[in-house]
Design a protein around this motif. Structure first.
Motif, PDB file in Angstrom:
ATOM      1  N   ALA A 122       0.796  -1.534  -0.001  1.00 59.96           N
ATOM      2  CA  ALA A 122      -0.006   0.494  -0.012  1.00 59.96           C
ATOM      3  C   ALA A 122       0.580   0.937   0.086  1.00 59.96           C
ATOM      4  O   ALA A 122       2.231   1.081   0.563  1.00 59.96           O
ATOM      5  N   THR A 123       0.019   2.350  -0.255  1.00 59.33           N
ATOM      6  CA  THR A 123       1.241   3.827  -0.557  1.00 59.33           C
ATOM      7  C   THR A 123       0.224   4.962  -0.193  1.00 59.33           C
ATOM      8  O   THR A 123      -0.968   4.664  -1.524  1.00 59.33           O
ATOM      9  N   THR A 124       0.132   5.809  -0.173  1.00 60.99           N
ATOM     10  CA  THR A 124      -0.250   7.189   0.151  1.00 60.99           C
ATOM     11  C   THR A 124      -0.480   7.657  -1.568  1.00 60.99           C
ATOM     12  O   THR A 124       0.342   7.416  -2.117  1.00 60.99           O
ATOM     13  N   LEU A 125      -2.321   8.309  -1.142  1.00 63.79           N
ATOM     14  CA  LEU A 125      -2.490   9.330  -2.927  1.00 63.79           C
ATOM     15  C   LEU A 125      -1.157   9.754  -2.992  1.00 63.79           C
ATOM     16  O   LEU A 125      -1.114  10.527  -4.032  1.00 63.79           O
ATOM     17  N   GLY A 143      -7.812  -1.582  -4.769  1.00 56.68           N
ATOM     18  CA  GLY A 143      -8.086  -0.692  -4.133  1.00 56.68           C
ATOM     19  C   GLY A 143      -8.327  -0.007  -2.704  1.00 56.68           C
ATOM     20  O   GLY A 143      -7.164   1.072  -3.463  1.00 56.68           O
ATOM     21  N   GLU A 144      -8.562   1.194  -2.380  1.00 60.13           N
ATOM     22  CA  GLU A 144      -8.464   2.570  -1.655  1.00 60.13           C
ATOM     23  C   GLU A 144      -8.417   1.871  -0.438  1.00 60.13           C
ATOM     24  O   GLU A 144      -9.726   1.443   0.088  1.00 60.13           O
ATOM     25  N   ILE A 145      -7.735   2.285   0.082  1.00 59.94           N
ATOM     26  CA  ILE A 145      -7.881   2.058   1.999  1.00 59.94           C
ATOM     27  C   ILE A 145      -7.587   3.609   2.686  1.00 59.94           C
ATOM     28  O   ILE A 145      -7.104   4.152   2.106  1.00 59.94           O
ATOM     29  N   LEU A 146      -7.475   3.243   3.552  1.00 64.72           N
ATOM     30  CA  LEU A 146      -6.234   4.362   4.792  1.00 64.72           C
ATOM     31  C   LEU A 146      -5.328   4.528   5.311  1.00 64.72           C
ATOM     32  O   LEU A 146      -5.430   2.851   6.090  1.00 64.72           O
ATOM     33  N   ALA A 152      -4.725   5.500   0.290  1.00 63.03           N
ATOM     34  CA  ALA A 152      -3.714   4.945  -0.272  1.00 63.03           C
ATOM     35  C   ALA A 152      -4.594   4.229  -0.578  1.00 63.03           C
ATOM     36  O   ALA A 152      -5.814   4.174  -0.833  1.00 63.03           O
ATOM     37  N   LEU A 153      -4.164   3.385  -1.835  1.00 58.48           N
ATOM     38  CA  LEU A 153      -3.967   2.732  -2.781  1.00 58.48           C
ATOM     39  C   LEU A 153      -3.013   1.707  -2.118  1.00 58.48           C
ATOM     40  O   LEU A 153      -2.118   1.044  -1.812  1.00 58.48           O
ATOM     41  N   ARG A 154      -4.144   0.310  -3.097  1.00 59.88           N
ATOM     42  CA  ARG A 154      -3.278  -1.066  -2.001  1.00 59.88           C
ATOM     43  C   ARG A 154      -3.360  -1.168  -3.088  1.00 59.88           C
ATOM     44  O   ARG A 154      -4.253  -1.432  -4.252  1.00 59.88           O
ATOM     45  N   TYR A 155      -2.051  -2.526  -3.622  1.00 54.69           N
ATOM     46  CA  TYR A 155      -1.748  -3.351  -4.540  1.00 54.69           C
ATOM     47  C   TYR A 155      -1.509  -4.614  -4.457  1.00 54.69           C
ATOM     48  O   TYR A 155      -1.503  -5.157  -3.332  1.00 54.69           O
ATOM     49  N   HIS A 156      -1.308  -5.368  -4.802  1.00 54.52           N
ATOM     50  CA  HIS A 156      -1.582  -6.520  -5.230  1.00 54.52           C
ATOM     51  C   HIS A 156      -0.475  -7.538  -6.298  1.00 54.52           C
ATOM     52  O   HIS A 156      -0.570  -6.303  -7.385  1.00 54.52           O
TER      53      HIS A 156
END
Length: 165
Positions: A122-125, A143-146, A152-156
């Motif tokens: 994950a990394t912040t926007l 997706g988006e998270i906090l 932030a954005l979640r990555y896979h």
């Protein structure tokens, strides 16, 4: 290019100096660790080494060609063939492709040495450099998270597929 080493007890002083020197730099794009992190660093370092010994995490330092600690890259919560990836690069080393190379190496280690099949990150926007590092290394937004209180954005990334050349 950078070298990754598994975290060891003798990395403590250099790692603490790295975190102190780059605290303000990191706080621009990731939640700050807080004063307690620095005050309790010896105990925290020992706890990380214990987690690594249990096999639930793999913590690495990133060293430059001269052996100076310029970053860290971690695989945490190893379970069911997956882990969460996190990394930090010193301000003095940013912008030279070191994060891209270190993440590529962490992905290779995750698949070959640690038997993992997928990584999440994950990394912040407001951190386009980190977004570029993840995208370059074959991660896709899921997706988006906090992160703390920051969007932030979640990555896979599936490690069973070859990464970028």
């Amino acid at each position: 290019m950078p070298t990754l080493e598994l975290l060891r007890p003798d990395h403590a002083d250099a790692l603490l100096a790295f975190e102190r020197a780059n605290r303000a730099w990191f706080a621009r794009t990731v939640p700050d660790r807080g004063d307690a992190y620095f005050a309790e660093f010896p105990a925290r370092h020992a706890a990380l080494l214990a987690e690594q010994a249990e096999g639930t995490c793999r913590f690495h330092v990133i060293l430059d060609a001269d052996g100076a600690l310029i970053g860290r890259i971690n695989l945490v919560d190893l379970s069911g063939g997956t882990a969460d990836l996190g990394y930090r690069i010193a301000e003095s080393a940013a912008g030279r492709g070191l994060a891209k190379a270190a993440v590529a190496e962490a992905c290779r280690l995750a698949a070959t040495a640690y038997g993992l099949h997928a990584l999440n990150a994950a990394t912040t926007l407001d951190n386009p450099a980190s977004q570029a590092v993840l995208t370059h290394n074959g991660f896709a937004v899921t997706g988006e998270i906090l992160l703390g209180d920051r969007p932030a954005l979640r990555y896979h990334r599936d490690l069973d597929r070859p990464g970028p050349a």
